[in-house]
Design an enzyme around this catalytic site. Structure first.
Site, PDB file in Angstrom:
ATOM      1  N   HIS A  88       0.868  -1.177   0.000  1.00 49.08           N
ATOM      2  CA  HIS A  88       0.000   0.000   0.000  1.00 49.08           C
ATOM      3  C   HIS A  88       0.911   1.236   0.000  1.00 49.08           C
ATOM      4  O   HIS A  88       1.999   1.205   0.594  1.00 49.08           O
ATOM      5  CB  HIS A  88      -0.885  -0.045   1.251  1.00 49.08           C
ATOM      6  CG  HIS A  88      -1.847   1.093   1.367  1.00 49.08           C
ATOM      7  ND1 HIS A  88      -1.470   2.329   1.830  1.00 49.08           N
ATOM      8  CD2 HIS A  88      -3.155   1.185   1.055  1.00 49.08           C
ATOM      9  CE1 HIS A  88      -2.524   3.136   1.802  1.00 49.08           C
ATOM     10  NE2 HIS A  88      -3.550   2.465   1.338  1.00 49.08           N
ATOM     11  N   VAL A 145       1.300   3.838   1.700  1.00 53.20           N
ATOM     12  CA  VAL A 145       1.872   4.355   2.959  1.00 53.20           C
ATOM     13  C   VAL A 145       2.983   3.459   3.496  1.00 53.20           C
ATOM     14  O   VAL A 145       3.719   3.862   4.397  1.00 53.20           O
ATOM     15  CB  VAL A 145       0.813   4.555   4.077  1.00 53.20           C
ATOM     16  CG1 VAL A 145      -0.268   5.508   3.633  1.00 53.20           C
ATOM     17  CG2 VAL A 145       0.239   3.238   4.583  1.00 53.20           C
ATOM     18  N   LYS A 146       3.146   2.255   2.948  1.00 55.93           N
ATOM     19  CA  LYS A 146       4.148   1.319   3.465  1.00 55.93           C
ATOM     20  C   LYS A 146       5.530   1.613   2.860  1.00 55.93           C
ATOM     21  O   LYS A 146       5.683   2.581   2.135  1.00 55.93           O
ATOM     22  CB  LYS A 146       3.687  -0.122   3.182  1.00 55.93           C
ATOM     23  CG  LYS A 146       2.267  -0.434   3.704  1.00 55.93           C
ATOM     24  CD  LYS A 146       2.168  -0.528   5.225  1.00 55.93           C
ATOM     25  CE  LYS A 146       0.749  -0.456   5.761  1.00 55.93           C
ATOM     26  NZ  LYS A 146      -0.112  -1.574   5.459  1.00 55.93           N
ATOM     27  N   HIS A 147       6.509   0.731   3.135  1.00 58.09           N
ATOM     28  CA  HIS A 147       7.893   1.049   2.742  1.00 58.09           C
ATOM     29  C   HIS A 147       8.100   1.169   1.240  1.00 58.09           C
ATOM     30  O   HIS A 147       8.830   2.026   0.781  1.00 58.09           O
ATOM     31  CB  HIS A 147       8.857   0.004   3.302  1.00 58.09           C
ATOM     32  CG  HIS A 147       8.995   0.091   4.775  1.00 58.09           C
ATOM     33  ND1 HIS A 147       8.065  -0.444   5.630  1.00 58.09           N
ATOM     34  CD2 HIS A 147       9.924   0.678   5.549  1.00 58.09           C
ATOM     35  CE1 HIS A 147       8.431  -0.188   6.872  1.00 58.09           C
ATOM     36  NE2 HIS A 147       9.563   0.492   6.852  1.00 58.09           N
TER      37      HIS A 147
END
Ligand code: PLP
Length: 403
Positions: A195, A197-199
């Site tokens: 997603h 917002v992840k790394h």
């Protein structure tokens, strides 16, 4: 000089002119070109990029196999399927996580059991895991909250003793290390999310890693309707056109377009991790003298991937609660957030019968935490703005002895 400060929420000038989000993706020209190349190729869904992304991901995470799926929730669902979780089974997880970590247990008709967190690391507490093990327990889903690895050796010890599967939800922990080993190759299965917002991101996307060939086969079946063309797995074989379905699987495939993006993103992971760590160090340093704040605890022998920077407020030292501090920071144009409402306090879970008071440490923590913006694309100036706004608001609401 607290009385001279005018907060933005009371009509003062905000620290920032525009809102700084709590997270955002980082895309370069090479990411965009990789996607366009696939759009010009014969493959849109499963093509060569899927395998390339999986192989590179497995190599990075230190696992033998990686299976790309449509999102992190599908990755958890696939892992529960591969672990053979079903009706009547219990699976232990933490309440301090995104709902998907427990929902995947419900998808299989099984029961999520919530074990309370350690008040220092905010991760699932080993003693609490042990306390909740019954004859029905089949698996444990530790979640590396904020990117800080759980006590995996101890969790594996308990799992081995009771014959339980371990599925790590590493949606926060791509690149995290536990005792010098990267998260991804430590347990039966480990799940990741891409997603934005992840790394790293592939738009939507997810991955399951494993070292076990039997689990790998199950994960691949799950992703494509439970259908196989592998002669060894088929019960009959009518001819070269033939495939068969022996399990109820799903369509959880990632597209080649997404896999191409995932690949170019994965190539930048070390740079992303470095920037996250740099900003965390700036935050830690900036808040050093603020007794009203508890900064994130770092366990020896682990390296966090720093998905989130969560501060805990000592609300007893402040004249207002978390909600007022949160609102004041938003008014300063700092995109603060809260991660998470304990999962079982969502109304859906309450209706299933989960009661308030089940995990007191998680409930207490929920009332005191705020997530500050943290993502590689933010600038040092952004980090300094956040520090400035937090100091401004805390100074304003600091409990003073009134004369
Ligand atoms: C993001 C996240 C998920 C779900 O991933 P999606 O790709 O959004 O489906 C699961 N668990 C945790 C802890 C997460 O943060």
């Amino acid at each position: 000089m607290g009385s001279n400060i005018k907060l933005a929420k009371d009509g003062g000038t905000p620290v920032r002119e525009s809102l700084l989000p709590y997270a955002a993706q980082w895309l370069d020209e090479d990411d965009i070109e990789a996607v366009i190349d696939v759009l010009r190729s014969p493959y849109l869904t499963t093509g060569p990029k899927i395998k390339e992304f999986e192989d590179e991901f497995a190599k990075y995470s230190g696992a033998k196999y990686a299976v790309a799926v449509s999102n992190g929730t599908a990755a958890l669902h696939a892992a529960m399927f591969a672990a053979g979780i079903g009706a009547g089974d219990e699976v232990i997880t933490t309440p301090m996580t995104f709902a998907a970590s427990a929902n995947c247990v419900l998808y299989m008709g099984a029961t999520p059991v919530f074990a309370d967190i350690d008040p220092e690391t905010y991760n699932i507490d080993l003693k609490e895991i042990e306390r909740h093990i019954t004859s029905r327990t089949r698996a444990i889903i530790p979640v590396h909250y904020t990117g800080q690895p759980c006590e995996m050796d101890e969790i594996h010890g308990v799992a081995k003793k009771h014959g339980l599967a371990v599925v790590e939800d590493a949606a926060h922990a791509l690149g995290a290390e536990y005792k010098g080993r990267r998260v991804g190759g430590l347990s039966d299965m480990t799940t990741f999310s891409f997603h934005p917002v992840k790394h790293i991101t592939s738009g939507e996307g997810g991955m399951i890693t494993t070292n076990d060939s039997a689990l790998y086969r199950q994960l691949v079946l799950f992703r494509t309707h439970g259908i196989t063309r592998d002669a060894e797995l088929m019960l009959r074989n009518d001819g070269p056109w033939y495939y068969e379905m022996n399990n109820l699987g799903y369509n959880s495939r990632l597209t080649d377009v997404q896999a191409a993006l995932g690949k170019t993103q994965l190539a930048k992971i070390e740079q992303f991790l470095k920037l996250r760590k740099k900003y965390v160090d700036m935050y830690n340093e900036g808040f050093l003298d603020f007794a009203e704040l508890i900064i994130p605890f770092q366990k020896a022998g682990t390296k966090s991937a720093w998905h989130l920077y969560v501060i805990q407020l000592r609300t007893e030292m402040l004249s207002v609660g978390r909600k007022e501090i949160f609102q004041a920071l938003r008014a300063e144009n700092i995109g603060v957030n809260v991660h998470y409402l304990p999962v079982y306090q969502h109304p859906y879970y309450t209706k299933l019968g989960y009661q308030r008071g089940l995990c007191p440490n998680a409930e207490e923590l929920y009332n005191r935490i705020i997530t500050l913006p943290l993502f590689p694309k933010m600038s040092e100036q952004d980090v300094n703005d956040v520090i400035k706004a937090v100091k401004k608001v805390i100074n304003f609401y600091r409990n003073r002895t009134r004369g």
